[in-house]
Each structure stands twice: as structure tokens, then as C-alpha cells.
Design a protein around this motif. Structure first.
Motif, PDB file in Angstrom:
ATOM      1  N   MET A   1      45.840  42.744  47.247  1.00  0.00           N
ATOM      2  CA  MET A   1      44.418  42.412  47.221  1.00  0.00           C
ATOM      3  C   MET A   1      43.641  43.716  47.172  1.00  0.00           C
ATOM      4  O   MET A   1      43.587  44.457  48.159  1.00  0.00           O
ATOM      5  CB  MET A   1      44.001  41.591  48.442  1.00  0.00           C
ATOM      6  CG  MET A   1      42.508  41.261  48.432  1.00  0.00           C
ATOM      7  SD  MET A   1      41.962  40.303  49.864  1.00  0.00           S
ATOM      8  CE  MET A   1      42.492  38.664  49.368  1.00  0.00           C
TER       9      MET A   1
ATOM     10  N   PRO B   1      38.791  40.394  44.832  1.00  0.00           N
ATOM     11  CA  PRO B   1      37.680  39.637  45.415  1.00  0.00           C
ATOM     12  C   PRO B   1      36.379  39.839  44.652  1.00  0.00           C
ATOM     13  O   PRO B   1      35.971  40.978  44.389  1.00  0.00           O
ATOM     14  CB  PRO B   1      37.573  40.207  46.837  1.00  0.00           C
ATOM     15  CG  PRO B   1      38.883  40.864  47.093  1.00  0.00           C
ATOM     16  CD  PRO B   1      39.359  41.366  45.766  1.00  0.00           C
TER      17      PRO B   1
ATOM     18  N   ASP C   1      32.908  37.208  49.224  1.00  0.00           N
ATOM     19  CA  ASP C   1      33.644  37.035  50.477  1.00  0.00           C
ATOM     20  C   ASP C   1      34.504  35.780  50.454  1.00  0.00           C
ATOM     21  O   ASP C   1      35.421  35.639  51.264  1.00  0.00           O
ATOM     22  CB  ASP C   1      32.665  36.958  51.656  1.00  0.00           C
ATOM     23  CG  ASP C   1      31.981  38.288  51.908  1.00  0.00           C
ATOM     24  OD1 ASP C   1      32.532  39.326  51.479  1.00  0.00           O
ATOM     25  OD2 ASP C   1      30.899  38.292  52.508  1.00  0.00           O
TER      26      ASP C   1
ATOM     27  N   GLN D   1      35.700  34.177  47.314  1.00  0.00           N
ATOM     28  CA  GLN D   1      36.360  33.877  46.053  1.00  0.00           C
ATOM     29  C   GLN D   1      37.017  35.127  45.475  1.00  0.00           C
ATOM     30  O   GLN D   1      36.498  36.227  45.618  1.00  0.00           O
ATOM     31  CB  GLN D   1      35.348  33.310  45.043  1.00  0.00           C
ATOM     32  CG  GLN D   1      36.003  32.773  43.776  1.00  0.00           C
ATOM     33  CD  GLN D   1      34.980  32.166  42.824  1.00  0.00           C
ATOM     34  OE1 GLN D   1      34.174  32.878  42.241  1.00  0.00           O
ATOM     35  NE2 GLN D   1      35.011  30.849  42.674  1.00  0.00           N
ATOM     36  N   SER D   2      38.167  34.926  44.852  1.00  0.00           N
ATOM     37  CA  SER D   2      38.880  36.035  44.212  1.00  0.00           C
ATOM     38  C   SER D   2      39.356  35.629  42.832  1.00  0.00           C
ATOM     39  O   SER D   2      39.691  34.465  42.593  1.00  0.00           O
ATOM     40  CB  SER D   2      40.101  36.453  45.041  1.00  0.00           C
ATOM     41  OG  SER D   2      39.731  37.159  46.193  1.00  0.00           O
TER      42      SER D   2
ATOM     43  N   ALA E   1      38.866  31.349  48.562  1.00  0.00           N
ATOM     44  CA  ALA E   1      39.806  31.864  49.564  1.00  0.00           C
ATOM     45  C   ALA E   1      40.529  30.714  50.256  1.00  0.00           C
ATOM     46  O   ALA E   1      41.740  30.777  50.497  1.00  0.00           O
ATOM     47  CB  ALA E   1      39.055  32.718  50.582  1.00  0.00           C
TER      48      ALA E   1
ATOM     49  N   ARG F   1      30.795  45.662  46.057  1.00  0.00           N
ATOM     50  CA  ARG F   1      32.054  45.321  45.388  1.00  0.00           C
ATOM     51  C   ARG F   1      32.508  46.462  44.490  1.00  0.00           C
ATOM     52  O   ARG F   1      32.958  46.250  43.371  1.00  0.00           O
ATOM     53  CB  ARG F   1      31.890  44.030  44.576  1.00  0.00           C
ATOM     54  CG  ARG F   1      31.612  42.798  45.428  1.00  0.00           C
ATOM     55  CD  ARG F   1      32.784  42.453  46.317  1.00  0.00           C
ATOM     56  NE  ARG F   1      32.470  41.413  47.287  1.00  0.00           N
ATOM     57  CZ  ARG F   1      33.254  41.018  48.262  1.00  0.00           C
ATOM     58  NH1 ARG F   1      34.431  41.591  48.408  1.00  0.00           N
ATOM     59  NH2 ARG F   1      32.891  40.079  49.102  1.00  0.00           N
TER      60      ARG F   1
END
Length: 489
Positions: A45, A84, A87, A89-90, A104, A266
Motif C-alpha cells: 500500500m 489510496p 481515506d 478508497q484505493s 476500504a 495525497r
């Protein structure tokens, strides 16, 4: 040379304990000792990613470890990558290609974890058939009990491949006894059998003062402490986690060329700036403070996984207006990837890839417009920068397509034909090219308004290889390699 029976796995009591760096060092040691090592991390991640020769996307940390093994990187080294976007969703990338965006909750509840673990094991077996040993890196903590049922990267991986597993703890954080003992005790009996050694990392001071501590840990856990590794400042290895940005500079200083990298929520691929940081005359710092931005000689807008959201935040905190003001006052402004998109007139998102907004005005520093689309570009590129004849190397990772005005000046001439980026003048330009600052000609041009002559560390690849050797020397000094080899045999 006799093959090692077990792969080596480096797991941790938490995030940022030094797993990636230690795995990199062991990769280089095995190479030096005549083996053919290869890195592997089932699931990464990270917003720091890299592009393979065939256009697959993977975690940057495994690309660094491949460099330490002197291997061309491949997506088998990191079959699952999570990037990501918020906070909750990736973007999920499997075997180098985008699978889709997952919440997530959906991902960590394991709705696709069975299939993902099958892909992970296929990638591992392909590597194991060609290399020895496989150096596996875990992720975060091995004792996240709420996530263990759907784990595909830590102890499930260790037990599946019968890895000689080493637990790493960061003593700098404090609580090392509790974190080591608790992590091991929270494992199942089968998982506990995999833990063959412990490394205490990032020690500061007189190591002999921890002799009693080693004995206590060994008595508590029944597992040998293979080494107490001091923290170091003399070795430069790329770090994986954005947590490491907390250790970076955050302010301008006197008597240096101050380079401000805008600190985005981000921010992606902050490794783009490692080469520039090596310049003796440069103070590179990360900030979203308008006062510090004013002090900068050069401002860089970096990549972002959520360009629209980050641009909106720059508008709300006054940073966007300050960047435009500094451009008008003659400061040098550079944009890379998402930062390049922000520097244009408009960013459009008709498919709502990033946001509910369909259009957002940019900073209007470059005569370009960007449309974000569903197709992701991942490619390595050879190019010539500006009017220079030297061949440069970089790689692109982006969802958007950027159109220049007909009379706009491109920045880069591509070896395969065509052009890329946009150059307004000597001071202001933007590009999709990650790694562009690794090229000496680009660094020299960027710093030419502030310093004359050639820059230091001309061959960055040679510099990195030297750092891997220094890291190997450091680990050999403080880790019991004879016992580690016996464990793996």
C-alpha cells in the motif's frame, strides 16, 4: 553454491520499523555472497510506484530492492498494489494493471482476497523457480487481529511458503519489549513457529547497553535476537512510506538554494526528489505554509493520487494563490504529473474518476488543459530535455491526458517520436515524467539560475549502488549472518 532451503521474510511490529530498508540490505548481502536473490511483497500500500519495462505498475520499494539485487524489476515482485485515493478508497492494481477502485471496507472484508492470494502465490512460485533466495517483505504489523482473517501479505504468506521469518522492531519508538512480546504472543502456534529471529532496529547510543535487553527478549519469546542495528545517517536508501516525510526538512534555511516541494495530502512518488536532495547547495523541504513558500527559490508541485481534491485544498489554504504570486515575481515553478495538471488552465473529470466535480480551474501557469479518463498510462520513456542532446530517462504513471495550445512549447522530445510536457520559459515548466530529476542535465538546468557549473553525484545509478553496498556492510556488522544462513538452510 548450495541453494538456501527457505525464503527469508522480514515482518514488523508496526509500520515504518525499517522492513523495506532491511530487506534491501539483505538482498545486496545475498548477491555479494554469490546467490541470486529476488525481492517479493505480496501486497503493497503506497503512493510511491514504479513502471516495469513492459509497462506494469508496482511498488517503488520492490523496484529499489530489485536494484540491490541488480535485477530488472517485474510485477511478480509486487503482484498487488493499493494506491489510496482517499481515506476510504484505493485503486487496486494486480499484476501491474488496474483492477478497479475498491472501498476500504469492501477490500479488507476480503471480498476478492481468495482470488488475490491465488495470484500472489502464482507470482511467488514464478520467482522461486528462477531465483534463490526470495526475500519477502511483510506489511505493517503482523498482529492486526481484525485484519488477519483476510491477510495475504504477512503470516499467511509466511506459513504458505515456510519462510524463515524475522520480526523487526523499532526501538526508537519506545515500548520495544511489549511490541515484540505482544506481536509474537498474538500469533497462532503455527505462525509462531515461523518466527526464527528478531532484529531490533534504529538503535541510538551504546549498543552494549542493550545486552541485557537482548537476553530479556530471548527469555520472554524463546526466539533469538539476531542483531541490534543502529540508526544511520550516512547511507541514503529510498524509503517506502510517506510516514518518512515526517523526518524531512520543513523549512527554508539561509545560504542554500531553497527548494519547496508543496506538501499535498495525497502526494505520490516523493522519491522523485531524492536525487535533488543530494545536491550540497540545495535545501529541499516539504511545506504547505505560505510563509515558507515565499522564502523558496524554486517551487515544485509534485504528483498526486487525487489531483482535483489536492488542488481544491491548495485553493482553500491559500497555497494556490501564493504559488501564482511567486510565479509572477519571477520564481521558478515546476510541476510533475499531478502538479503539471494543476499548473494548466483547466482540469476536467467527465467520468468522475476522481471527484463529483466535472471541471476545475487550474493555476493558469501553463497553456494546457487536462482531461482525466479511465485509461491509465504506465510507460518508461527515453527523451531529450528542452534543447539539450543528452538522452534522459523517466517513467509516466497517470490517468489524465493533457493538451497543449497549438503555439505552446513542449518540454521533452521523445526518442520514439512526439513530444511531452510544456515549457513556458526557462523558469516555468511541467511534465508527466517521474524520475526526470534523476537526470544530471535536468538538475544542472534547474539550478543554473542559482549556481554555475556541473552538479555533484553525476551518475545517480552508481551512487545508489554504492549505498546498497554501504547498507550491506552496516547489516553485516550488526546482524548475525552465520545464524541467519543456518536458519535459511
Amino acid at each position: 553454491m548450495q541453494a538456501l532451503k527457505h525464503p527469508l521474510m522480514i515482518v514488523g511490529t508496526g509500520s515504518d520499523v525499517g522492513k523495506s530498508v532491511l530487506a534491501t540490505g539483505f538482498c545486496r548481502i545475498f548477491l555479494q555472497d554469490g546467490y541470486r536473490p529476488v525481492p517479493f511483497k505480496a501486497q503493497n500500500m503506497s503512493l510511491n510506484s514504479y513502471v516495469t519495462a513492459d509497462g506494469g505498475e508496482m511498488g517503488r520499494a520492490q523496484a529499489v530492492q530489485a536494484e540491490a539485487c541488480r535485477l530488472e524489476c517485474h510485477t511478480d515482485m509486487n503482484p498487488v498494489l493499493l494506491k489510496p485515493g482517499s481515506d476510504k478508497q484505493s485503486q487496486v492494481i494486480v499484476n501491474g494493471k488496474v483492477l478497479g477502485n475498491y472501498s476500504a471496507g469492501s477490500y479488507f472484508r476480503g471480498e476478492i482476497k481468495g482470488w488475490l492470494f491465488e495470484e500472489v502465490m502464482k507470482a511467488f512460485k514464478r520467482l522461486q523457480s528462477q531465483y534463490n533466495p526470495v526475500v519477502i517483505e511483510g506489511a505493517g504489523s503482523i498482529a492486526e487481529l481484525n485484519l488477519k482473517n483476510n491477510d495475504i501479505v504477512n503470516m499467511r504468506m509466511a506459513t504458505a511458503v515456510n519462510a524463515a521469518t524475522i520480526l523487526v522492531a523499532d526501538i526508537e519508538r519506545g515500548g520495544v519489549f511489549a511490541s515484540v512480546y505482544g506481536s509474537i504472543k498474538l500469533l497462532s502456534p503455527e505462525e509462531r513457529k515461523c518466527i526464527k529471529g528478531i532484529i531490533i532496529n534504529k538503535f541510538r547510543g551504546d549498543i552494549s547497553l542493550f545486552d541485557e535487553g537482548k537476553k530479556i527478549i530471548e527469555e520472554l519469546t524463546g526466539v533469538p535476537v539476531l542483531g541490534v542495528v543502529p540508526a544511520f545517517r550516512h547511507i541514503r536508501i529510498e524509503e517506502e512510506d510517506s510516514v518518512s516525510l515526517a523526518r524531512k526538512a520543513f523549512a527554508a534555511v539561509e545560504d542554500k538554494i531553497n527548494v519547496a516541494v508543496i506538501l499535498l495530502r495525497r502526494l505520490s512518488n516523493f522519491t522523485d526528489f531524492n536525487r535533488l536532495e543530494q545536491e550540497e547547495k540545495v535545501n529541499l523541504f516539504y511545506t504547505n505554509n505560505v510563509e515558507e513558500i515565499r522564502k523558496a527559490d524554486l517551487i515544485i508541485l509534485p504528483g498526486s493520487k487525487s489531483t482535483i481534491a489536492d488542488l481544491n485544498e491548495l485553493r482553500s489554504n491559500g497555497v494556490a494563490d501564493e504559488i501564482v504570486r511567486q510565479a509572477r515575481e519571477g520564481k521558478s515553478i515546476v510541476g510533475i504529473c499531478g502538479g503539471y495538471q494543476m499548473m494548466g488552465r483547466t482540469i476536467r473529470d467527465p467520468h468522475h474518476i476522481e471527484s463529483a466535480l466535472e471541471q476545475l480551474p487550474g493555476l493558469n501557469l501553463l497553456p494546457v488543459e487536462t482531461t482525466i479518463g479511465p485509461e491509465k498510462a504506465t510507460v518508461r520513456t527515453v527523451f531529450k530535455f528542452k534543447y539539450f542532446d543528452e538522452l534522459c530517462h523517466g517513467y509516466e504513471i497517470h490517468m489524465g491526458r493533457t493538451r497543449l495550445d497549438d503555439d505552446a512549447q513542449p518540454l521533452n522530445r521523445l526518442e520514439k517520436g512526439g513530444a511531452e510536457g510544456c515549457c513556458l520559459n526557462q523558469r516555468i515548466w511541467g511534465t508527466y515524467m517521474h524520475g526526470i530529476l534523476d537526470n544530471p542535465v535536468v538538475i544542472e538546468d534547474l539550478l543554473s539560475p542559482f549556481v554555475a557549473g556541473k552538479t555533484a553525484a553525476q551518475n545517480y545509478d552508481a551512487f545508489k549502488q554504492q549505498q546498497y553496498d554501504l547498507l550491506a556492510d552496516h547489516l553485516r556488522k550488526y546482524v548475525d549472518m552465520d545464524t541467519l544462513y543456518k536458519i535459511m538452510e
